[in-house]
Design a protein around this motif. Structure first.
Motif, PDB file in Angstrom:
ATOM      1  N   LEU A  96       0.816  -1.220   0.000  1.00 31.91           N
ATOM      2  CA  LEU A  96       0.000   0.000   0.000  1.00 31.91           C
ATOM      3  C   LEU A  96       0.847   1.267   0.000  1.00 31.91           C
ATOM      4  CD1 LEU A  96      -2.807  -1.013   2.534  1.00 31.91           C
ATOM      5  CD2 LEU A  96      -3.058  -0.695   0.071  1.00 31.91           C
ATOM      6  N   SER A  97       1.991   1.226   0.679  1.00 25.93           N
ATOM      7  CA  SER A  97       2.893   2.379   0.722  1.00 25.93           C
ATOM      8  C   SER A  97       4.263   2.003   0.165  1.00 25.93           C
ATOM      9  CB  SER A  97       3.020   2.910   2.155  1.00 25.93           C
ATOM     10  OG  SER A  97       1.776   3.370   2.632  1.00 25.93           O
ATOM     11  N   LYS A  98       4.250   1.127  -0.833  1.00 28.06           N
ATOM     12  CA  LYS A  98       5.478   0.679  -1.510  1.00 28.06           C
ATOM     13  C   LYS A  98       6.452  -0.002  -0.548  1.00 28.06           C
ATOM     14  CE  LYS A  98       5.116   4.460  -4.858  1.00 28.06           C
ATOM     15  NZ  LYS A  98       5.803   5.609  -5.480  1.00 28.06           N
ATOM     16  N   GLY A  99       5.892  -0.580   0.523  1.00 27.67           N
ATOM     17  CA  GLY A  99       6.723  -1.290   1.481  1.00 27.67           C
ATOM     18  C   GLY A  99       7.435  -0.405   2.475  1.00 27.67           C
ATOM     19  N   LYS A 100       7.125   0.871   2.500  1.00 30.28           N
ATOM     20  CA  LYS A 100       7.852   1.818   3.351  1.00 30.28           C
ATOM     21  C   LYS A 100       7.142   2.112   4.670  1.00 30.28           C
ATOM     22  CE  LYS A 100       9.928   4.082  -0.656  1.00 30.28           C
ATOM     23  NZ  LYS A 100      10.131   5.363  -1.373  1.00 30.28           N
ATOM     24  N   GLY A 101       5.923   1.638   4.823  1.00 26.95           N
ATOM     25  CA  GLY A 101       5.163   1.942   6.030  1.00 26.95           C
ATOM     26  C   GLY A 101       5.136   0.786   7.017  1.00 26.95           C
ATOM     27  N   GLY A 102       4.897  -0.412   6.482  1.00 22.87           N
ATOM     28  CA  GLY A 102       4.851  -1.581   7.350  1.00 22.87           C
ATOM     29  C   GLY A 102       3.580  -1.683   8.169  1.00 22.87           C
ATOM     30  N   SER A 103       3.639  -2.519   9.182  1.00 18.64           N
ATOM     31  CA  SER A 103       2.458  -2.884   9.969  1.00 18.64           C
ATOM     32  C   SER A 103       1.747  -1.700  10.608  1.00 18.64           C
ATOM     33  CB  SER A 103       2.868  -3.873  11.065  1.00 18.64           C
ATOM     34  OG  SER A 103       1.806  -4.112  11.964  1.00 18.64           O
ATOM     35  N   MET A 104       2.495  -0.708  11.053  1.00 21.27           N
ATOM     36  CA  MET A 104       1.895   0.369  11.838  1.00 21.27           C
ATOM     37  C   MET A 104       1.378   1.538  11.009  1.00 21.27           C
ATOM     38  SD  MET A 104       4.094   0.630  15.347  1.00 21.27           S
ATOM     39  CE  MET A 104       5.658   1.150  14.658  1.00 21.27           C
ATOM     40  N   HIS A 105       1.549   1.469   9.679  1.00 23.36           N
ATOM     41  CA  HIS A 105       1.196   2.630   8.850  1.00 23.36           C
ATOM     42  C   HIS A 105       0.429   2.190   7.613  1.00 23.36           C
ATOM     43  CE1 HIS A 105       4.915   3.600  11.116  1.00 23.36           C
ATOM     44  NE2 HIS A 105       4.219   4.686  11.409  1.00 23.36           N
ATOM     45  N   MET A 106      -0.738   1.592   7.835  1.00 25.29           N
ATOM     46  CA  MET A 106      -1.561   1.115   6.727  1.00 25.29           C
ATOM     47  C   MET A 106      -2.448   2.249   6.197  1.00 25.29           C
ATOM     48  SD  MET A 106      -1.056  -2.052   5.879  1.00 25.29           S
ATOM     49  CE  MET A 106       0.063  -3.306   6.537  1.00 25.29           C
ATOM     50  N   PHE A 107      -2.187   2.647   4.966  1.00 25.04           N
ATOM     51  CA  PHE A 107      -2.967   3.691   4.300  1.00 25.04           C
ATOM     52  C   PHE A 107      -3.633   3.110   3.061  1.00 25.04           C
ATOM     53  CE2 PHE A 107      -0.347   6.309   6.880  1.00 25.04           C
ATOM     54  CZ  PHE A 107      -0.841   7.603   6.882  1.00 25.04           C
ATOM     55  N   ASP A 108      -4.837   3.537   2.780  1.00 21.42           N
ATOM     56  CA  ASP A 108      -5.471   3.267   1.484  1.00 21.42           C
ATOM     57  C   ASP A 108      -6.389   4.440   1.177  1.00 21.42           C
ATOM     58  OD1 ASP A 108      -6.630   2.395  -0.820  1.00 21.42           O
ATOM     59  OD2 ASP A 108      -7.244   0.429  -0.065  1.00 21.42           O
ATOM     60  N   VAL A 109      -5.822   5.441   0.536  1.00 24.50           N
ATOM     61  CA  VAL A 109      -6.568   6.665   0.259  1.00 24.50           C
ATOM     62  C   VAL A 109      -7.756   6.387  -0.660  1.00 24.50           C
ATOM     63  CG1 VAL A 109      -6.403   9.000  -0.696  1.00 24.50           C
ATOM     64  CG2 VAL A 109      -4.528   8.082   0.672  1.00 24.50           C
ATOM     65  N   SER A 110      -7.644   5.347  -1.508  1.00 30.99           N
ATOM     66  CA  SER A 110      -8.769   5.009  -2.388  1.00 30.99           C
ATOM     67  C   SER A 110      -9.999   4.584  -1.592  1.00 30.99           C
ATOM     68  CB  SER A 110      -8.369   3.892  -3.359  1.00 30.99           C
ATOM     69  OG  SER A 110      -8.234   2.645  -2.696  1.00 30.99           O
ATOM     70  N   LYS A 111      -9.780   4.136  -0.358  1.00 28.55           N
ATOM     71  CA  LYS A 111     -10.887   3.754   0.529  1.00 28.55           C
ATOM     72  C   LYS A 111     -11.092   4.790   1.631  1.00 28.55           C
ATOM     73  CE  LYS A 111     -11.159  -0.310  -1.555  1.00 28.55           C
ATOM     74  NZ  LYS A 111     -12.269  -0.624  -2.478  1.00 28.55           N
ATOM     75  N   ASN A 112     -10.401   5.920   1.516  1.00 27.64           N
ATOM     76  CA  ASN A 112     -10.459   6.976   2.537  1.00 27.64           C
ATOM     77  C   ASN A 112     -10.002   6.495   3.906  1.00 27.64           C
ATOM     78  OD1 ASN A 112     -11.209   9.472   1.256  1.00 27.64           O
ATOM     79  ND2 ASN A 112     -13.187   8.531   0.814  1.00 27.64           N
ATOM     80  N   VAL A 113      -8.975   5.644   3.906  1.00 26.26           N
ATOM     81  CA  VAL A 113      -8.316   5.207   5.137  1.00 26.26           C
ATOM     82  C   VAL A 113      -6.957   5.904   5.196  1.00 26.26           C
ATOM     83  CG1 VAL A 113      -7.385   3.264   6.437  1.00 26.26           C
ATOM     84  CG2 VAL A 113      -9.500   2.986   5.128  1.00 26.26           C
ATOM     85  N   PHE A 114      -6.799   6.798   6.152  1.00 25.05           N
ATOM     86  CA  PHE A 114      -5.615   7.657   6.225  1.00 25.05           C
ATOM     87  C   PHE A 114      -4.656   7.250   7.347  1.00 25.05           C
ATOM     88  CE2 PHE A 114      -8.647   9.992   3.742  1.00 25.05           C
ATOM     89  CZ  PHE A 114      -7.881  10.684   2.814  1.00 25.05           C
TER      90      PHE A 114
END
Length: 332
Positions: A96-114
């Protein structure tokens, strides 16, 4: 507890499948973490699934969600494909963040999850800002800003509460009170243990919710969202829930008794929904097994996708640091 006959067969089956996916996905993550398939920290949401499931069913895809670092369930509840989440956990470029966020930083702006935010309480002013942006733009959307019971001790919460009430910002503050901030019980951190009362000094309406019942969560979120959409400002909900696992994978849970854990596990929100489905004959045993098989395959496919995806190149660490400037009002 809400009356079961208020919700449709389709709603119960949707809740069941959504919560079961959250549960099974995280149970698999626990195994993969022990196998050292990925590193970093891993904070599981197991036991708290009804909070997300009820929030999703009571709002729209245009409404925003933001949360802390216990953040796998939120995108899954909104419909994010598990394979992109798994790839993110593996640190792969297809994450979701090109592997740069990991477990604690799940973003999916297409679903409005910030997110997914690792800084304790850091998402509280950010969620307030997301909601303010919608108010400024004239959108009739709400933002659900979730936090743990430990995060409410941060000063940023009070600054955000004051601003949100003063400007009547359409944000639902959700305290996911799972009884423990890491290993410290709520009773040991404050004289105020009814956390929904923290909004009283700002005249912010709020209430406690039995968050082991998805029906109660749905009803509370729907009520709060209506309040926000009517321009009345923020609403505070204390979701009284419980995490069945430790704070993170390194937590042996020695600060809790086996009796306490057994008490809450007997109130498993997924088992409650399943019991309603069976009681009302909303699905046969075969159909219920098919849901489980479908989820198992989803997770297996996600693991394969993650393992087959490429790792980022070293130079990728210099990318995505700054946003590309976009000033349409400036003419060349």
């Amino acid at each position: 507890m809400a009356k079961n006959n208020k919700f449709s067969k389709e709603q119960y089956l949707s809740w069941y499948e959504s919560m079961l996916l959250m549960r099974k996905f995280e149970e698999k993550l626990s195994q993969l973490y022990i196998q050292r398939k990925f590193g970093g920290f891993l904070h599981l949401y197991i036991g708290q699934e009804a909070v997300v499931a009820g929030a999703v069913s009571a709002t729209t895809i245009d409404d925003k969600m933001i949360t802390a670092y216990r953040c796998h369930a939120h995108p899954l509840g909104r419909g994010t494909d598990p394979k992109y989440m798994m790839a993110e956990l593996y640190g792969k470029t297809t994450g979701l963040s090109k592997g740069k966020g990991g477990s604690m930083h799940m973003f999916d702006v297409s679903k409005n999850v910030f997110g997914g935010h690792g800084i304790v309480g850091g998402q509280i002013p950010l969620g307030t800002g997301l909601a303010f942006a919608d108010k400024y733009k004239g959108n009739n959307f709400v933002t659900m800003c979730s936090m743990g019971d430990g995060a409410v001790r941060q000063g940023a919460l009070h600054e955000a509460f004051n601003m949100a009430m003063t400007w009547k910002i359409p944000v639902i503050y959700i305290i996911e009170n799972n009884q423990y901030a890491m290993g410290t019980s709520v009773e040991r951190t404050s004289n105020v243990t009814d956390l929904y009362k923290l909004g009283l000094s700002y005249d912010m309406p709020g209430e406690p919710v039995d968050a082991m019942n998805v029906e109660d969560v749905h009803n509370a979120i729907a009520k709060a969202a209506k309040h926000c959409r009517e321009g009345k400002g923020p609403y505070l909900l204390e979701m009284i829930t419980y995490r069945f696992k430790g704070h993170s994978m390194s937590d042996p849970r020695k600060y809790r008794t086996k009796e306490e854990e057994a008490k809450y596990q007997s109130e498993d929100p997924i088992e409650k929904v399943l019991a309603t489905i069976k009681k009302n004959k909303y699905a046969t045993d075969k159909q219920i097994d098919a849901i489980g098989a479908k989820i198992k395959k989803q997770i297996e496919d996600a693991i394969k996708f993650a393992e087959d995806s490429p790792l980022p190149e070293p130079e990728a660490m210099y990318e995505d640091i700054y946003a590309e400037p976009n000033y349409p009002f400036i003419k060349d």
